[in-house]
Design a protein around this motif. Structure first.
Motif, PDB file in Angstrom:
ATOM      1  N   GLY A  29       0.807  -1.211   0.000  1.00 47.36           N
ATOM      2  CA  GLY A  29       0.000   0.000   0.000  1.00 47.36           C
ATOM      3  C   GLY A  29       0.842   1.265   0.000  1.00 47.36           C
ATOM      4  O   GLY A  29       0.447   2.273  -0.577  1.00 47.36           O
ATOM      5  N   GLU A  30       2.014   1.203   0.643  1.00 39.51           N
ATOM      6  CA  GLU A  30       2.910   2.357   0.630  1.00 39.51           C
ATOM      7  C   GLU A  30       3.402   2.633  -0.786  1.00 39.51           C
ATOM      8  O   GLU A  30       3.467   3.782  -1.223  1.00 39.51           O
ATOM      9  N   TYR A  31       3.759   1.581  -1.520  1.00 41.39           N
ATOM     10  CA  TYR A  31       4.187   1.744  -2.913  1.00 41.39           C
ATOM     11  C   TYR A  31       3.046   2.246  -3.789  1.00 41.39           C
ATOM     12  O   TYR A  31       3.240   3.113  -4.645  1.00 41.39           O
ATOM     13  N   ILE A  32       1.865   1.727  -3.559  1.00 39.07           N
ATOM     14  CA  ILE A  32       0.700   2.177  -4.321  1.00 39.07           C
ATOM     15  C   ILE A  32       0.412   3.644  -4.030  1.00 39.07           C
ATOM     16  O   ILE A  32       0.088   4.416  -4.928  1.00 39.07           O
ATOM     17  N   SER A  33       0.560   4.050  -2.770  1.00 40.43           N
ATOM     18  CA  SER A  33       0.347   5.456  -2.406  1.00 40.43           C
ATOM     19  C   SER A  33       1.322   6.368  -3.125  1.00 40.43           C
ATOM     20  O   SER A  33       0.954   7.454  -3.583  1.00 40.43           O
ATOM     21  N   ALA A  78       7.341  10.843  -0.983  1.00 39.75           N
ATOM     22  CA  ALA A  78       7.774   9.501  -1.365  1.00 39.75           C
ATOM     23  C   ALA A  78       8.820   8.965  -0.386  1.00 39.75           C
ATOM     24  O   ALA A  78       8.744   7.801   0.033  1.00 39.75           O
ATOM     25  N   VAL A  79       9.781   9.801  -0.004  1.00 40.58           N
ATOM     26  CA  VAL A  79      10.815   9.362   0.938  1.00 40.58           C
ATOM     27  C   VAL A  79      10.192   9.021   2.284  1.00 40.58           C
ATOM     28  O   VAL A  79      10.494   7.973   2.871  1.00 40.58           O
ATOM     29  N   ILE A  80       9.332   9.877   2.780  1.00 35.25           N
ATOM     30  CA  ILE A  80       8.686   9.615   4.078  1.00 35.25           C
ATOM     31  C   ILE A  80       7.843   8.352   4.007  1.00 35.25           C
ATOM     32  O   ILE A  80       7.885   7.508   4.904  1.00 35.25           O
ATOM     33  N   GLN A  81       7.096   8.195   2.939  1.00 37.08           N
ATOM     34  CA  GLN A  81       6.206   7.042   2.814  1.00 37.08           C
ATOM     35  C   GLN A  81       6.996   5.740   2.676  1.00 37.08           C
ATOM     36  O   GLN A  81       6.666   4.744   3.303  1.00 37.08           O
ATOM     37  N   LEU A  82       8.029   5.749   1.846  1.00 32.52           N
ATOM     38  CA  LEU A  82       8.757   4.510   1.562  1.00 32.52           C
ATOM     39  C   LEU A  82       9.753   4.124   2.653  1.00 32.52           C
ATOM     40  O   LEU A  82       9.940   2.938   2.921  1.00 32.52           O
ATOM     41  N   PHE A  83      10.400   5.098   3.279  1.00 30.75           N
ATOM     42  CA  PHE A  83      11.453   4.768   4.227  1.00 30.75           C
ATOM     43  C   PHE A  83      11.025   4.781   5.685  1.00 30.75           C
ATOM     44  O   PHE A  83      11.672   4.168   6.515  1.00 30.75           O
ATOM     45  N   THR A  84       9.948   5.487   6.001  1.00 30.17           N
ATOM     46  CA  THR A  84       9.532   5.522   7.403  1.00 30.17           C
ATOM     47  C   THR A  84       8.097   5.064   7.602  1.00 30.17           C
ATOM     48  O   THR A  84       7.639   4.975   8.729  1.00 30.17           O
ATOM     49  N   GLY A  85       7.369   4.821   6.522  1.00 29.11           N
ATOM     50  CA  GLY A  85       5.969   4.408   6.656  1.00 29.11           C
ATOM     51  C   GLY A  85       5.072   5.551   7.076  1.00 29.11           C
ATOM     52  O   GLY A  85       3.988   5.347   7.599  1.00 29.11           O
TER      53      GLY A  85
END
Length: 173
Positions: A29-33, A78-85
């Motif tokens: 879901g993080e990748y989809i976001s 993208a960085v916040i979503q992918l690396f820290t959730g």
């Protein structure tokens, strides 16, 4: 891309409100976001580039500033979503104990994103206002456009038809 730019207001509403509700709350879901956010930014940039092409001479709007702001905002997201959730800063928890030194990066970038959001609202609203005045001799009130964009999923019902009408006009040389 032209079909993508001239979606009907109800299609944009569904895309912005319904699709995110079905994004799973896991790593996929993080990748989809992030992909969803990328498509949204591309759509927003393309609409504003098309509006910019139709602006009368002498209007002082900076398309490069908009492009840089939205690109930096997306990369931060993208960085916040992918690396820290993602992150959640609130007064109900000890934020420094949870996030440590990263909190000193999150907070300034969050303010930058708020500025970027405000500039994109101004750019789009002022473009629509100015182009309508030039093409039709009358225009929607700038404040009404800002509020419609601020309440974006709901305001799109009145703003997207205006954008579609403007994008159907040929670009003046």
């Amino acid at each position: 891309m032209d079909k993508f730019l001239q979606l009907k207001h109800w299609q944009v509403f569904l895309y912005l409100l319904i699709v995110p509700a079905f994004i799973p709350d896991n790593e996929i879901g993080e990748y989809i976001s992030v992909i969803y956010g990328f498509l949204f930014i591309v759509w927003l940039l393309k609409i504003n580039e098309e509006l910019y092409k139709r602006l009368p001479k002498g209007v002082n709007l900076n398309i490069r500033l908009l492009q840089v702001n939205l690109t930096v905002s997306f990369l931060y997201f993208a960085v916040i979503q992918l690396f820290t959730g993602g992150y959640h800063i609130s007064s109900e928890q000890d934020n420094y104990a949870i996030y440590g030194w990263k909190m000193w990066v999150y907070i300034p970038f969050t303010f930058y994103i708020l500025y970027s959001y405000g500039y994109s609202l101004h750019f789009t609203a002022y473009s629509i206002h100015t182009i309508e005045k030039k093409l039709y001799g009358k225009s929607t009130e700038y404040t009404a456009l800002i509020l419609g964009l601020f309440f974006f999923p709901i305001g799109i019902w009145s703003i997207q038809p205006k954008i579609n009408r403007i994008l159907r006009t040929p670009v003046a040389e």
